[in-house]
Design a protein around this motif. Structure first.
Motif, PDB file in Angstrom:
ATOM      1  N   THR A   1       0.839  -1.205   0.000  1.00  0.00           N
ATOM      2  CA  THR A   1       0.000   0.000   0.000  1.00  0.00           C
ATOM      3  C   THR A   1       0.870   1.250   0.000  1.00  0.00           C
ATOM      4  OG1 THR A   1      -1.733  -1.213   1.151  1.00  0.00           O
ATOM      5  CG2 THR A   1      -1.867   1.182   1.215  1.00  0.00           C
ATOM      6  N   GLU A   2       1.943   1.215   0.754  1.00  0.00           N
ATOM      7  CA  GLU A   2       2.905   2.333   0.784  1.00  0.00           C
ATOM      8  C   GLU A   2       3.519   2.552  -0.600  1.00  0.00           C
ATOM      9  OE1 GLU A   2       7.332   2.900   2.645  1.00  0.00           O
ATOM     10  OE2 GLU A   2       5.833   1.953   3.940  1.00  0.00           O
ATOM     11  N   ILE A   3       3.900   1.465  -1.260  1.00  0.00           N
ATOM     12  CA  ILE A   3       4.453   1.554  -2.611  1.00  0.00           C
ATOM     13  C   ILE A   3       3.414   2.143  -3.557  1.00  0.00           C
ATOM     14  CG2 ILE A   3       5.210   0.191  -4.605  1.00  0.00           C
ATOM     15  CD1 ILE A   3       6.473  -1.777  -2.504  1.00  0.00           C
ATOM     16  N   ALA A   4       2.173   1.676  -3.450  1.00  0.00           N
ATOM     17  CA  ALA A   4       1.098   2.137  -4.340  1.00  0.00           C
ATOM     18  C   ALA A   4       0.886   3.633  -4.238  1.00  0.00           C
ATOM     19  CB  ALA A   4      -0.197   1.395  -4.019  1.00  0.00           C
ATOM     20  N   ALA A   5       1.032   4.187  -3.038  1.00  0.00           N
ATOM     21  CA  ALA A   5       0.846   5.629  -2.857  1.00  0.00           C
ATOM     22  C   ALA A   5       1.816   6.431  -3.710  1.00  0.00           C
ATOM     23  CB  ALA A   5       1.005   5.996  -1.382  1.00  0.00           C
ATOM     24  N   GLY A   6       2.962   5.853  -4.034  1.00  0.00           N
ATOM     25  CA  GLY A   6       3.938   6.540  -4.880  1.00  0.00           C
ATOM     26  C   GLY A   6       3.500   6.695  -6.326  1.00  0.00           C
ATOM     27  N   PHE A   7       2.477   5.948  -6.727  1.00  0.00           N
ATOM     28  CA  PHE A   7       1.971   6.043  -8.100  1.00  0.00           C
ATOM     29  C   PHE A   7       0.877   7.089  -8.253  1.00  0.00           C
ATOM     30  CE2 PHE A   7       3.744   1.759  -8.129  1.00  0.00           C
ATOM     31  CZ  PHE A   7       4.427   1.764  -9.334  1.00  0.00           C
ATOM     32  N   VAL A   8       0.296   7.531  -7.156  1.00  0.00           N
ATOM     33  CA  VAL A   8      -0.815   8.484  -7.209  1.00  0.00           C
ATOM     34  C   VAL A   8      -0.259   9.898  -7.199  1.00  0.00           C
ATOM     35  CG1 VAL A   8      -2.927   9.271  -6.086  1.00  0.00           C
ATOM     36  CG2 VAL A   8      -2.321   6.857  -6.013  1.00  0.00           C
ATOM     37  N   ASP A   9      -0.700  10.702  -8.152  1.00  0.00           N
ATOM     38  CA  ASP A   9      -0.293  12.103  -8.224  1.00  0.00           C
ATOM     39  C   ASP A   9      -1.113  12.885  -7.215  1.00  0.00           C
ATOM     40  OD1 ASP A   9       0.232  14.756  -8.822  1.00  0.00           O
ATOM     41  OD2 ASP A   9      -0.159  14.553 -10.973  1.00  0.00           O
ATOM     42  N   PRO A  10      -0.469  13.438  -6.171  1.00  0.00           N
ATOM     43  CA  PRO A  10      -1.232  14.153  -5.145  1.00  0.00           C
ATOM     44  C   PRO A  10      -1.918  15.414  -5.664  1.00  0.00           C
ATOM     45  CG  PRO A  10       1.116  14.397  -4.769  1.00  0.00           C
ATOM     46  CD  PRO A  10       0.949  13.425  -5.894  1.00  0.00           C
ATOM     47  N   ASP A  11      -1.484  15.901  -6.817  1.00  0.00           N
ATOM     48  CA  ASP A  11      -2.077  17.105  -7.389  1.00  0.00           C
ATOM     49  C   ASP A  11      -3.225  16.808  -8.347  1.00  0.00           C
ATOM     50  OD1 ASP A  11      -0.254  18.749  -6.017  1.00  0.00           O
ATOM     51  OD2 ASP A  11       1.252  18.424  -7.582  1.00  0.00           O
ATOM     52  N   ALA A  12      -3.446  15.522  -8.644  1.00  0.00           N
ATOM     53  CA  ALA A  12      -4.512  15.138  -9.577  1.00  0.00           C
ATOM     54  C   ALA A  12      -5.759  14.770  -8.784  1.00  0.00           C
ATOM     55  CB  ALA A  12      -4.069  13.967 -10.444  1.00  0.00           C
ATOM     56  N   ALA A  13      -6.781  15.556  -8.928  1.00  0.00           N
ATOM     57  CA  ALA A  13      -8.040  15.281  -8.217  1.00  0.00           C
ATOM     58  C   ALA A  13      -8.612  13.954  -8.688  1.00  0.00           C
ATOM     59  CB  ALA A  13      -9.039  16.396  -8.466  1.00  0.00           C
TER      60      ALA A  13
END
Length: 130
Positions: free
Chosen positions: A100-112
């Motif tokens: 889950t921690e690794i997966a968070a690295g794929f999500v763009d925090p600026d993309a709604a």
């Protein structure tokens, strides 16, 4: 497995085709590719990367379903579906929390609305019961 999602519109943006969204610049596309390469390189170096692939655009997909006992094939994209599986990364790591921690690295925090799904891969049918 970390499942990455997109839409036909996202594929069109990457291809430079007109959409309702502003077009992506060459720099934005390069930055996205660089980010993905950086994440995958770190996973390879840590020994956690098993496989990673992108999938072709929904326009190149086919859906097979049965209607009245007869297979019906529909060419994509599918108007009733906004998000489609765009790619995946399979990792082998110490825990589901680490995945889950690794997966968070794929999500763009600026993309709604950006998201990925994380699901364990079963070794066989016997795992379905557990």
């Amino acid at each position: 497995m970390i499942m990455l999602y997109g839409s036909q519109q996202d594929y069109d943006l990457l291809s430079g085709l007109p959409t309702d969204k502003p077009p992506m610049t060459a720099e934005q596309v390069a930055a996205m590719h660089a980010h993905m390469e950086k994440v995958h390189q770190a996973l390879a170096e840590s020994g956690e990367l098993v496989d990673a692939r992108g999938l072709s655009a929904p326009a190149h997909a086919r859906r097979v379903q049965f209607t009245g006992g007869v297979p019906v094939v529909t060419d994509g994209p599918y108007p009733e579906t906004q998000e489609v599986l765009a790619g995946y990364t399979i990792v082998e790591c110490a825990s589901f929390d680490r995945a889950t921690e690794i997966a968070a690295g794929f999500v763009d925090p600026d993309a709604a609305g950006g998201f990925v799904d994380v699901r364990p891969v079963l070794d066989g049918f016997e795992d379905l019961a557990g």
